[in-house]
Design a protein around this motif. Structure first.
Motif, PDB file in Angstrom:
ATOM      1  N   ARG A   1       0.843  -1.198   0.000  1.00 49.95           N
ATOM      2  CA  ARG A   1       0.000   0.000   0.000  1.00 49.95           C
ATOM      3  C   ARG A   1       0.878   1.247   0.000  1.00 49.95           C
ATOM      4  N   GLY A   2       0.467   2.237  -0.792  1.00 50.51           N
ATOM      5  CA  GLY A   2       1.200   3.489  -0.879  1.00 50.51           C
ATOM      6  C   GLY A   2       0.435   4.624  -0.237  1.00 50.51           C
ATOM      7  N   PRO A   3       0.734   5.866  -0.643  1.00 50.78           N
ATOM      8  CA  PRO A   3       0.001   7.019  -0.105  1.00 50.78           C
ATOM      9  C   PRO A   3      -1.501   6.879  -0.323  1.00 50.78           C
ATOM     10  N   ARG A   4      -2.282   7.330   0.652  1.00 48.02           N
ATOM     11  CA  ARG A   4      -3.743   7.254   0.601  1.00 48.02           C
ATOM     12  C   ARG A   4      -4.240   5.820   0.432  1.00 48.02           C
ATOM     13  N   ASN A   5      -3.426   4.867   0.898  1.00 46.32           N
ATOM     14  CA  ASN A   5      -3.803   3.452   0.886  1.00 46.32           C
ATOM     15  C   ASN A   5      -3.933   2.868  -0.521  1.00 46.32           C
ATOM     16  N   ALA A   6      -3.315   3.518  -1.518  1.00 45.60           N
ATOM     17  CA  ALA A   6      -3.403   3.030  -2.902  1.00 45.60           C
ATOM     18  C   ALA A   6      -2.543   1.787  -3.075  1.00 45.60           C
ATOM     19  N   TYR A   7      -2.994   0.877  -3.939  1.00 43.54           N
ATOM     20  CA  TYR A   7      -2.222  -0.326  -4.227  1.00 43.54           C
ATOM     21  C   TYR A   7      -0.918   0.036  -4.931  1.00 43.54           C
ATOM     22  N   ARG A   8       0.144  -0.722  -4.616  1.00 44.29           N
ATOM     23  CA  ARG A   8       1.416  -0.601  -5.311  1.00 44.29           C
ATOM     24  C   ARG A   8       1.821  -1.992  -5.780  1.00 44.29           C
ATOM     25  N   PHE A   9       1.861  -2.200  -7.120  1.00 43.55           N
ATOM     26  CA  PHE A   9       2.148  -3.515  -7.691  1.00 43.55           C
ATOM     27  C   PHE A   9       3.598  -3.584  -8.163  1.00 43.55           C
ATOM     28  N   THR A  10       4.264  -4.694  -7.872  1.00 44.04           N
ATOM     29  CA  THR A  10       5.632  -4.916  -8.332  1.00 44.04           C
ATOM     30  C   THR A  10       5.619  -5.548  -9.721  1.00 44.04           C
ATOM     31  N   PHE A  11       6.810  -5.674 -10.310  1.00 42.97           N
ATOM     32  CA  PHE A  11       6.922  -6.376 -11.587  1.00 42.97           C
ATOM     33  C   PHE A  11       6.380  -7.803 -11.464  1.00 42.97           C
ATOM     34  N   GLN A  12       6.737  -8.477 -10.351  1.00 44.05           N
ATOM     35  CA  GLN A  12       6.244  -9.840 -10.154  1.00 44.05           C
ATOM     36  C   GLN A  12       4.719  -9.886 -10.114  1.00 44.05           C
ATOM     37  N   ASP A  13       4.106  -8.891  -9.456  1.00 42.44           N
ATOM     38  CA  ASP A  13       2.637  -8.847  -9.388  1.00 42.44           C
ATOM     39  C   ASP A  13       2.026  -8.765 -10.783  1.00 42.44           C
ATOM     40  N   VAL A  14       2.619  -7.923 -11.634  1.00 36.38           N
ATOM     41  CA  VAL A  14       2.091  -7.764 -12.992  1.00 36.38           C
ATOM     42  C   VAL A  14       2.159  -9.089 -13.740  1.00 36.38           C
ATOM     43  N   VAL A  15       3.309  -9.771 -13.647  1.00 34.09           N
ATOM     44  CA  VAL A  15       3.462 -11.068 -14.318  1.00 34.09           C
ATOM     45  C   VAL A  15       2.438 -12.067 -13.798  1.00 34.09           C
ATOM     46  N   LEU A  16       2.281 -12.118 -12.483  1.00 30.81           N
ATOM     47  CA  LEU A  16       1.377 -13.098 -11.887  1.00 30.81           C
ATOM     48  C   LEU A  16      -0.079 -12.819 -12.252  1.00 30.81           C
ATOM     49  N   LEU A  17      -0.484 -11.549 -12.234  1.00 34.68           N
ATOM     50  CA  LEU A  17      -1.865 -11.227 -12.578  1.00 34.68           C
ATOM     51  C   LEU A  17      -2.155 -11.507 -14.044  1.00 34.68           C
TER      52      LEU A  17
END
Length: 268
Positions: A28-44
């Motif tokens: 989670r980033g500022p204002r509770n926004a999602y923060r996705f890594t490179f691995q997350d993008v590949v997995l999704l």
């Protein structure tokens, strides 16, 4: 989240559903926004493809959990390919292929039964397959360009390496990307020179090469490249403009006026 929607081409609710199902655990980033890594993008992206192939959700979760442990922090040059093989999930990294759930290595061929005979299907890279894979790497480079310049560079280089014929767009975009990065204009020149060995009469490549020369302070070389660009395409307005500004720096007022007038004629 907006960037990820653009990369995957799916709705916000679908991504939220995949997160809720445990396919990835973004930070989670500022204002509770999602923060996705490179691995997350590949997995999704993989999860979406496997769902479309009708793999059972439980098997997808198990496969991706194991895969996430082995994904590197950066884009691997060998590439990662995940596919559905029957009811199973197979992962290919470079020359190796393994079952995503059990980790067992798989043979590099498929076996099919046709009229009672066992047939080994040749999986050697074909020209068509290489071209498709090169396009995929190029598309990934385009997606990463604004968020991960290093990953985009590696993706463009992989596209050029795999393409069975000179990949014009990958050369242009890689060179431009390198020119935008601090202290990489020499590398950009090497890319443009290689591209010009395949496309010697392309005005865009000569124009971009001239910009790289200017960034390096090699004004005489830049002038020659702009002139070559205009020999190939006299209507290239931006080349007239840049050359006019360059000639002003070099103390050539007549050249400045000539090319500035040409620029104005072309743009009004």
């Amino acid at each position: 989240m907006r960037e990820l929607q653009a990369i995957l081409g799916v709705s916000r609710s679908m991504i939220a559903g995949l997160v809720a199902a445990g396919f990835v655990t973004p930070s989670r980033g500022p204002r509770n926004a999602y923060r996705f890594t490179f691995q997350d993008v590949v997995l999704l992206r993989t999860a979406l493809q496997l769902r479309a192939a009708r793999i059972a959700p439980r098997k997808i979760v198990a496969a991706l959990a194991r895969l996430s442990e082995s994904l590197p922090d950066e884009l691997p040059l060998s590439g990662i390919r995940v596919s559905a093989v029957g009811n199973d999930v197979a992962v290919r990294t470079g020359p190796a292929q393994w079952d995503a759930v059990t980790g067992q290595l798989l043979l590099d061929f498929e076996v099919a039964e046709i009229k009672g005979d066992v047939v080994f299907l040749d999986t050697q890279p074909t020209r068509k397959n290489l071209a498709r894979e090169a396009e995929e790497w190029y598309d990934l480079g385009e997606q990463l360009r604004t968020s991960d310049a290093g990953g985009a560079e590696r993706a463009y280089k992989k596209a050029i390496e795999l393409s069975p014929q000179p990949f014009y767009a990958a050369y242009v975009d890689l060179g431009a990307l390198l020119c935008e990065m601090e202290a990489r204009c020499e590398d950009a020149l090497r890319v443009f020179d290689e591209a010009l060995s395949h496309f010697p009469k392309d005005a865009v490549l000569h124009f971009n090469r001239a910009i790289a020369f200017e960034e390096l302070g090699r004004f005489e070389d830049a002038e020659r490249s702009y002139q070559r660009c205009l020999e190939l395409d006299p209507s290239y307005a931006d080349a007239h403009h840049n050359l006019a500004m360059l000639l002003e720096k070099r103390g050539d007022p007549q050249g400045l006026v000539r090319h500035l007038n040409a620029y104005r004629r072309l743009t009004t």
